[in-house]
Design a protein around this motif. Structure first.
Motif, PDB file in Angstrom:
ATOM      1  N   ALA A  42       0.852  -1.190   0.000  1.00 36.98           N
ATOM      2  CA  ALA A  42       0.000   0.000   0.000  1.00 36.98           C
ATOM      3  C   ALA A  42       0.892   1.244   0.000  1.00 36.98           C
ATOM      4  N   GLN A  43       0.485   2.258   0.801  1.00 35.00           N
ATOM      5  CA  GLN A  43       1.162   3.550   0.818  1.00 35.00           C
ATOM      6  C   GLN A  43       1.170   4.126  -0.597  1.00 35.00           C
ATOM      7  N   GLU A  44       2.272   4.757  -0.997  1.00 31.19           N
ATOM      8  CA  GLU A  44       2.306   5.344  -2.332  1.00 31.19           C
ATOM      9  C   GLU A  44       2.703   4.336  -3.400  1.00 31.19           C
ATOM     10  N   HIS A  45       3.036   3.099  -2.990  1.00 27.05           N
ATOM     11  CA  HIS A  45       3.533   2.110  -3.947  1.00 27.05           C
ATOM     12  C   HIS A  45       2.384   1.465  -4.722  1.00 27.05           C
ATOM     13  N   GLU A  46       1.402   0.893  -4.012  1.00 28.25           N
ATOM     14  CA  GLU A  46       0.184   0.342  -4.615  1.00 28.25           C
ATOM     15  C   GLU A  46       0.495  -0.663  -5.723  1.00 28.25           C
ATOM     16  N   ILE A  47       1.248  -1.708  -5.333  1.00 25.82           N
ATOM     17  CA  ILE A  47       1.598  -2.753  -6.290  1.00 25.82           C
ATOM     18  C   ILE A  47       1.448  -4.124  -5.625  1.00 25.82           C
ATOM     19  N   VAL A  48       1.335  -5.146  -6.473  1.00 23.69           N
ATOM     20  CA  VAL A  48       1.398  -6.540  -6.038  1.00 23.69           C
ATOM     21  C   VAL A  48       2.601  -7.160  -6.738  1.00 23.69           C
ATOM     22  N   SER A  49       3.535  -7.728  -5.942  1.00 25.28           N
ATOM     23  CA  SER A  49       4.792  -8.218  -6.511  1.00 25.28           C
ATOM     24  C   SER A  49       5.061  -9.655  -6.106  1.00 25.28           C
ATOM     25  N   LEU A  50       5.672 -10.395  -7.038  1.00 28.97           N
ATOM     26  CA  LEU A  50       6.175 -11.734  -6.774  1.00 28.97           C
ATOM     27  C   LEU A  50       7.669 -11.633  -6.483  1.00 28.97           C
ATOM     28  N   PHE A  51       8.109 -12.286  -5.375  1.00 28.46           N
ATOM     29  CA  PHE A  51       9.525 -12.321  -5.013  1.00 28.46           C
ATOM     30  C   PHE A  51      10.023 -13.753  -5.131  1.00 28.46           C
ATOM     31  N   LEU A  52      11.144 -13.911  -5.842  1.00 20.79           N
ATOM     32  CA  LEU A  52      11.747 -15.220  -6.055  1.00 20.79           C
ATOM     33  C   LEU A  52      13.213 -15.174  -5.618  1.00 20.79           C
ATOM     34  N   PRO A  53      13.656 -16.153  -4.808  1.00 20.85           N
ATOM     35  CA  PRO A  53      15.068 -16.161  -4.407  1.00 20.85           C
ATOM     36  C   PRO A  53      15.983 -16.469  -5.578  1.00 20.85           C
ATOM     37  N   ARG A  54      17.081 -15.731  -5.667  1.00 17.85           N
ATOM     38  CA  ARG A  54      18.085 -15.971  -6.706  1.00 17.85           C
ATOM     39  C   ARG A  54      19.124 -16.982  -6.213  1.00 17.85           C
ATOM     40  N   ASP A  55      19.646 -17.787  -7.113  1.00 14.54           N
ATOM     41  CA  ASP A  55      20.699 -18.735  -6.749  1.00 14.54           C
ATOM     42  C   ASP A  55      21.932 -18.011  -6.233  1.00 14.54           C
ATOM     43  N   SER A  56      22.165 -16.817  -6.739  1.00  9.28           N
ATOM     44  CA  SER A  56      23.347 -16.038  -6.356  1.00  9.28           C
ATOM     45  C   SER A  56      23.126 -15.229  -5.080  1.00  9.28           C
TER      46      SER A  56
END
Length: 406
Positions: free
Chosen positions: A211-225
Motif C-alpha cells: 500500500a502507501q504510495e507504492h500500490e503494487i502486487v509483486s512476486l519475489f523469487l530467491p536468486r541462486d546467487s
C-alpha cells in the motif's frame, strides 16, 4: 485456526466424532443453540463452575463450567495458511503478526509471535522477532527447501521503517533460532501469499501487496546467487488507490492461483468516500500475466473472501468495509452505507447484496459453516481502535448465519 466463542459452556471430555450442541439459557428465557462438527474441533474446559446443557451425539448431560473455547481448523487450501506445528509436537500452533501500535508510527513496535499449543487447547505465547516496523502479516514457508519452516514477514511500518523480511529457521535445539534477513526495504506491505510455481518453473516464492504510495502486487523469487528477484504482477492506477488486503483463490476454477484484492484504505488522508474503492479479481492468465476484473465497489473495502454462499457450484465473494472516521451510529435518514456485502456470481456478472449497512468497522472477514448445516456463514471482525470517541461496546466478532433461500 480461530476462536469462535468464549462466552458459552465448556465440554471437557475428549470428543472426537459426531456433533456437539451447546447452549446457554438467555436471560430472557430464549436458548441459543449452535452445532459444531467435532471432528475438526478441540474443546477445552475451565474450573469456575456454572451450569448448562450439552448434547453429544444424541445424549444429553449437564456440565459445570464457565466458558467454551472452540478452536476450529480453517484451511486456506494449497495457497498457505497460518497453521504451523513449529515445535513438532503434533499440535497446531498460531502465528501472530503484531503491529504493536494501531496508529501510524515509525517506532519499531512490530513483533512476530507464536502461540505454541503445548497441550490441546493450552497455548504459550513466545516472541520470535521484535524491534522492526509494524508487522501486518506473517506466513510460513520452507523457502530454502531444507525441511523446516521459515517465516515471511510483512512489516508495514509507516513513512520510513518498513519492509519485507525472511526469518530463516536455523533452529537445532528446543530454543527457536531465526535469522532475520531483509528482502526489500519498502513501507506499506499489507499481505503475503506463499506460492510455488506461480509462473511455470519459478519454484517457491511469495507474493506481497504493498500500500502507501507504492500500490503494487509483486512476486519475489530467491536468486541462486543470493537476494531476490521482484516481478510486479499488478500496479494500481494511482498512488492513492488504498490497497488493503490480498487473498489467493482459484476464482475461475482453471487450476491456477488467482488473487482477490481490496482497496479501501482511508487512513492516509481521512477522506471516506472514494468512488474507486472496492474489490478486484486478478485473473492468472499464465504467460500473459494477471488481468484485473472489477468485482464491485465498496467504500472502505478492507477485506474480501471467496466461497459458495448460495450452493450453486461457483465461488461468490463477501467483502467488508472499514471507515473509522464515520461516526456511529450512522444516521439512517442521512445515508445508506454498506459495511458487509455479498457479491453473488452469475456467470460473468457479480450481483451485490447488502448483508449489513451502517457499521463500517470491519477490518477482516471470513466464511465458515459455524452451525454445520451445509451452508457457509459470515464472520467479520469489529475494529474500534481508531474510534476517537467510543460509541459502542460488545463483541469483537459479528456472525451472520446463512439460512439459505427464502
Amino acid at each position: 485456526t480461530g476462536v469462535v466463542d468464549s462466552h458459552l459452556l465448556t465440554w471437557s471430555p475428549d470428543v472426537k466424532t459426531g456433533e456437539i450442541t451447546f447452549a446457554k439459557p438467555d436471560p430472557q428465557g430464549i436458548d441459543d443453540f449452535t452445532t459444531v462438527d467435532t471432528s475438526k474441533t478441540t474443546i477445552v474446559s475451565t474450573a469456575t463452575p456454572a451450569t448448562g446443557t450439552v448434547k453429544v451425539a444424541g445424549s444429553v448431560g449437564v456440565v459445570e463450567a464457565d466458558s467454551l473455547t472452540i478452536h476450529i481448523e480453517i484451511s486456506a487450501g494449497a495457497y498457505g495458511d497460518f497453521k504451523i506445528d513449529l515445535d513438532g509436537n503434533g499440535l497446531d500452533d498460531l502465528l501472530i503478526a503484531d503491529l504493536g501500535n494501531t496508529l501510524p508510527t515509525d517506532d519499531l513496535t512490530g513483533r512476530v509471535l507464536i502461540a505454541l499449543q503445548l497441550e490441546p487447547g493450552e497455548f504459550e505465547l513466545r516472541t520470535l522477532a521484535d524491534g522492526i516496523g509494524r508487522v501486518a502479516d506473517v506466513r510460513p514457508q520452507d523457502l530454502d527447501l531444507d525441511g523446516d519452516m521459515d517465516l515471511i514477514v510483512a512489516a508495514f511500518g509507516y513513512l520510513h521503517e518498513g519492509g519485507v523480511y525472511l526469518m530463516r529457521n536455523e533452529t537445532v535445539s528446543d530454543v527457536f533460532d531465526f535469522r532475520l534477513e531483509l528482502v526489500i526495504e519498502r513501507t506499506g506491505a499489507v499481505s503475503i501469499i506463499p506460492v510455488t510455481d506461480l509462473q511455470p518453473g519459478t519454484g517457491p516464492g511469495f507474493v506481497v501487496a504493498f500500500a502507501q504510495e507504492h500500490e503494487i502486487v509483486s512476486l519475489f523469487l530467491p536468486r541462486d546467487s543470493g537476494g531476490y528477484e521482484e516481478r510486479v504482477l499488478f500496479r494500481a492506477p494511482h498512488p492513492a488507490w488504498g490497497m488493503s488486503h490480498l487473498a489467493a483463490v482459484d476464482l475461475d476454477a482453471d487450476g491456477d492461483i488467482d488473487f482477490l484484492l481490496t482497496n479501501g484504505d482511508t487512513l492516509d488522508d481521512g477522506i471516506a468516500f472514494k468512488p474507486y474503492h472496492g474489490i478486484t479479481w486478478l485473473e492468472n492468465r499464465g504467460e500473459e500475466g494477471f488481468h484485473p476484473h472489477p468485482i464491485g465497489r465498496l467504500y472502505g473495502a478492507h477485506a474480501a473472501v471467496a466461497g459458495d454462499l448460495d450452493g450453486d457450484g461457483d465461488l461468490d465473494i463477501v467483502a467488508s468495509g472499514f471507515l473509522p472516521q464515520i461516526e456511529l451510529p450512522v444516521p439512517q435518514n442521512a445515508m445508506r452505507l454498506d459495511s458487509v456485502v455479498w457479491f453473488e456470481r452469475d456467470g460473468d456478472a457479480w450481483i451485490p447484496w447488502e448483508i449489513e449497512s451502517g457499521h463500517p468497522r470491519h477490518t477482516g472477514v471470513t466464511l465458515f459453516d459455524l452451525d454445520a448445516d451445509g451452508r457457509l456463514d459470515i464472520i467479520a471482525a469489529v475494529n474500534r481502535a481508531w474510534d476517537i470517541t467510543p460509541t459502542e461496546t460488545g463483541p469483537s466478532l459479528e456472525v451472520w448465519f446463512n439460512r439459505g433461500p427464502r
